[in-house]
Design a protein around this motif. Structure first.
Motif, PDB file in Angstrom:
ATOM      1  N   SER A 176       0.670  -1.161  -0.039  1.00 34.44           N
ATOM      2  CA  SER A 176      -0.021  -0.045   0.039  1.00 34.44           C
ATOM      3  C   SER A 176       0.695   1.134   0.097  1.00 34.44           C
ATOM      4  CB  SER A 176      -1.041   0.017   1.083  1.00 34.44           C
ATOM      5  OG  SER A 176      -0.378   0.173   2.254  1.00 34.44           O
ATOM      6  N   GLY A 177       2.152   1.068   0.365  1.00 27.89           N
ATOM      7  CA  GLY A 177       3.124   1.978   0.695  1.00 27.89           C
ATOM      8  C   GLY A 177       3.018   2.606   1.895  1.00 27.89           C
ATOM      9  N   ALA A 178       2.094   2.221   2.801  1.00 30.82           N
ATOM     10  CA  ALA A 178       1.889   2.550   4.141  1.00 30.82           C
ATOM     11  C   ALA A 178       2.095   1.338   4.857  1.00 30.82           C
ATOM     12  CB  ALA A 178       0.635   2.905   4.685  1.00 30.82           C
ATOM     13  N   THR A 179       1.261   0.579   5.455  1.00 30.97           N
ATOM     14  CA  THR A 179       1.798  -0.547   6.431  1.00 30.97           C
ATOM     15  C   THR A 179       1.107  -2.114   5.993  1.00 30.97           C
ATOM     16  OG1 THR A 179      -0.335  -0.029   7.827  1.00 30.97           O
ATOM     17  CG2 THR A 179       1.989   0.854   8.415  1.00 30.97           C
ATOM     18  N   LEU A 234      10.512   6.563  -3.159  1.00 37.70           N
ATOM     19  CA  LEU A 234      10.872   7.379  -4.187  1.00 37.70           C
ATOM     20  C   LEU A 234      12.268   7.404  -4.857  1.00 37.70           C
ATOM     21  CD1 LEU A 234       8.444  10.372  -3.286  1.00 37.70           C
ATOM     22  CD2 LEU A 234       8.321   9.146  -5.228  1.00 37.70           C
ATOM     23  N   LEU A 235      13.258   7.171  -4.171  1.00 40.70           N
ATOM     24  CA  LEU A 235      14.599   7.007  -4.396  1.00 40.70           C
ATOM     25  C   LEU A 235      14.937   5.954  -5.145  1.00 40.70           C
ATOM     26  CD1 LEU A 235      16.407   8.358  -1.118  1.00 40.70           C
ATOM     27  CD2 LEU A 235      15.333   9.682  -3.175  1.00 40.70           C
ATOM     28  N   ASN A 236      14.234   4.746  -5.126  1.00 35.12           N
ATOM     29  CA  ASN A 236      14.631   3.640  -5.920  1.00 35.12           C
ATOM     30  C   ASN A 236      13.588   3.040  -6.789  1.00 35.12           C
ATOM     31  OD1 ASN A 236      12.908   2.113  -4.126  1.00 35.12           O
ATOM     32  ND2 ASN A 236      14.489   1.463  -2.604  1.00 35.12           N
ATOM     33  N   ILE A 237      12.541   3.563  -6.643  1.00 34.54           N
ATOM     34  CA  ILE A 237      11.236   2.989  -7.523  1.00 34.54           C
ATOM     35  C   ILE A 237      11.540   3.239  -8.972  1.00 34.54           C
ATOM     36  CG2 ILE A 237       9.965   5.237  -7.630  1.00 34.54           C
ATOM     37  CD1 ILE A 237       8.509   1.485  -7.538  1.00 34.54           C
ATOM     38  N   VAL A 238      12.152   4.284  -9.817  1.00 30.74           N
ATOM     39  CA  VAL A 238      12.387   4.460 -10.978  1.00 30.74           C
ATOM     40  C   VAL A 238      13.372   3.147 -11.535  1.00 30.74           C
ATOM     41  CG1 VAL A 238      13.354   5.726 -12.859  1.00 30.74           C
ATOM     42  CG2 VAL A 238      11.781   6.667 -11.041  1.00 30.74           C
ATOM     43  N   SER A 275       7.930   6.075   0.714  1.00 29.70           N
ATOM     44  CA  SER A 275       7.369   5.042   0.175  1.00 29.70           C
ATOM     45  C   SER A 275       6.543   5.003  -0.786  1.00 29.70           C
ATOM     46  CB  SER A 275       6.932   3.861   1.423  1.00 29.70           C
ATOM     47  OG  SER A 275       5.984   4.463   2.080  1.00 29.70           O
ATOM     48  N   VAL A 276       6.439   4.124  -1.855  1.00 32.41           N
ATOM     49  CA  VAL A 276       5.607   4.259  -3.092  1.00 32.41           C
ATOM     50  C   VAL A 276       5.006   2.714  -3.089  1.00 32.41           C
ATOM     51  CG1 VAL A 276       5.780   4.160  -5.537  1.00 32.41           C
ATOM     52  CG2 VAL A 276       7.393   5.719  -4.329  1.00 32.41           C
ATOM     53  N   SER A 277       3.628   2.955  -3.443  1.00 30.87           N
ATOM     54  CA  SER A 277       2.865   1.756  -3.489  1.00 30.87           C
ATOM     55  C   SER A 277       3.506   0.877  -4.898  1.00 30.87           C
ATOM     56  CB  SER A 277       1.359   1.925  -3.665  1.00 30.87           C
ATOM     57  OG  SER A 277       0.618   0.870  -3.780  1.00 30.87           O
ATOM     58  N   PRO A 331       2.987   7.703  -4.436  1.00 30.43           N
ATOM     59  CA  PRO A 331       3.846   7.810  -3.302  1.00 30.43           C
ATOM     60  C   PRO A 331       3.029   7.885  -2.054  1.00 30.43           C
ATOM     61  CG  PRO A 331       4.433   9.449  -4.822  1.00 30.43           C
ATOM     62  CD  PRO A 331       3.055   9.099  -5.466  1.00 30.43           C
ATOM     63  N   ARG A 332       3.483   7.904  -0.795  1.00 25.72           N
ATOM     64  CA  ARG A 332       2.763   7.817   0.454  1.00 25.72           C
ATOM     65  C   ARG A 332       3.488   8.943   1.349  1.00 25.72           C
ATOM     66  NH1 ARG A 332      -1.128   3.914   0.789  1.00 25.72           N
ATOM     67  NH2 ARG A 332      -1.958   5.528   2.462  1.00 25.72           N
TER      68      ARG A 332
END
Length: 295
Positions: A166-169, A265-269, A244-246, A237-238
């Motif tokens: 979910s990008g959260a928990t 966001l730093l590694n998703i791409v 974090s990103v979903s 993004p969350r």
């Protein structure tokens, strides 16, 4: 972007966008400023737009960063640029997030989360099916185990699926479906699956709606998937400390029990350049067999 202390300018697909306070920290611990965020949204746009366009969009805005006050926004914020398309429904002028300029306009407004409707604009049938797995505890090391169990149950029913953080928990099980099923039908299957795993794993799962009554069990929220409700879009993004990103996962990754914060966001791409959009690897599922058995 023309960088200035309080303002920058972008020309995107022929439209001029003003970026205010480009140096404002949005995720201070990660060193992500608004200018960085706009860059990341641009890189994410081919993936994020796929799941937000032609939907009624709800955003969550954090004008001073993820750790400060926030608010949900359903009505399009004024003034609305000419390039932004609206999607009116039930007296609300939702944004149709269908273009990069619209995405970056929302990014400049510090929209840090994107939550699209489960149905497309002008339709009442679900566009996909999601089962939300929501931990009761803020730190829940069993969440990937729970997702894997539900994935195996779906697989036993010959229903292919993808787990996404979910990008959260939590984790959501995402099932692309053939068009024509109703929200009522999907809820019926969701209840069947949820009831089965609660019975088989009574110390792990619950369908108790009230959080205060769940103890430490993981909630299977088959009810969230409904007309008029939303969940976090794939690749949104969350507003969490780790940016974090979903993120959709391979099932072999789920077995390794990663943390949702591992995808950010730093590694998703870089990840997307290697694995692509995993949701697109799952064909549209036919649910006729399980619905026939349940009916």
């Amino acid at each position: 972007m023309t960088v200035a202390t309080t303002k920058g300018t972008l020309i995107v697909e022929g439209h001029e966008l003003t970026i205010t306070n480009p140096g404002k920290p949005l995720w201070p611990e990660m060193g992500i400023t608004k200018a960085d965020y706009i860059t990341k949204l641009t890189e994410l746009s081919p993936y994020l737009l796929r799941y937000c366009h032609n939907r009624h969009l709800t955003t969550i805005r954090f004008p001073n960063g993820y750790h400060q006050k926030s608010f949900y926004q359903k009505n399009a914020p004024n003034p609305v640029p000419a390039f932004v398309k609206l999607a009116p429904l039930d007296g609300i002028d939702y944004v149709n997030l269908d273009s990069l300029p619209t995405l970056l306009w929302l990014g400049n407004l510090a929209s840090l989360e994107f939550h699209p409707s489960f149905h497309r604009i002008g339709e009442t049938l679900p566009a996909e099916w999601l089962i939300d797995i929501d931990p009761t505890l803020e730190e829940e090391p069993r969440i990937m185990e729970a997702a894997h169990i539900i994935g195996e149950v779906l697989d036993s029913l010959r229903i292919q699926s993808i787990a996404k953080t979910s990008g959260a928990t939590g984790v959501q099980i995402y099932i692309p479906i053939q068009m024509g099923y109703t929200f009522e039908q999907l809820r019926k299957v969701g209840f069947f699956i949820a009831s089965y795993v609660v019975k088989r794993y009574p110390n792990l799962f619950t369908i108790e709606r009230f959080k205060k009554n769940r103890g430490d069990k993981i909630y299977i929220d088959y009810l969230q998937h409904w007309y008029g409700k939303t969940l976090s879009a794939p690749y949104t993004p969350r507003a969490r400390k780790d940016a974090s990103v979903s993120t959709p996962l391979l099932w072999k990754e789920v077995e390794l029990r990663p943390e949702p914060r591992d995808f950010n966001l730093l590694n998703i791409v870089d990840r997307l350049s290697k694995v692509g959009d995993l949701i697109q690897t799952v064909p549209l599922q036919n649910l006729d067999a399980i619905l026939t058995r349940l009916e």
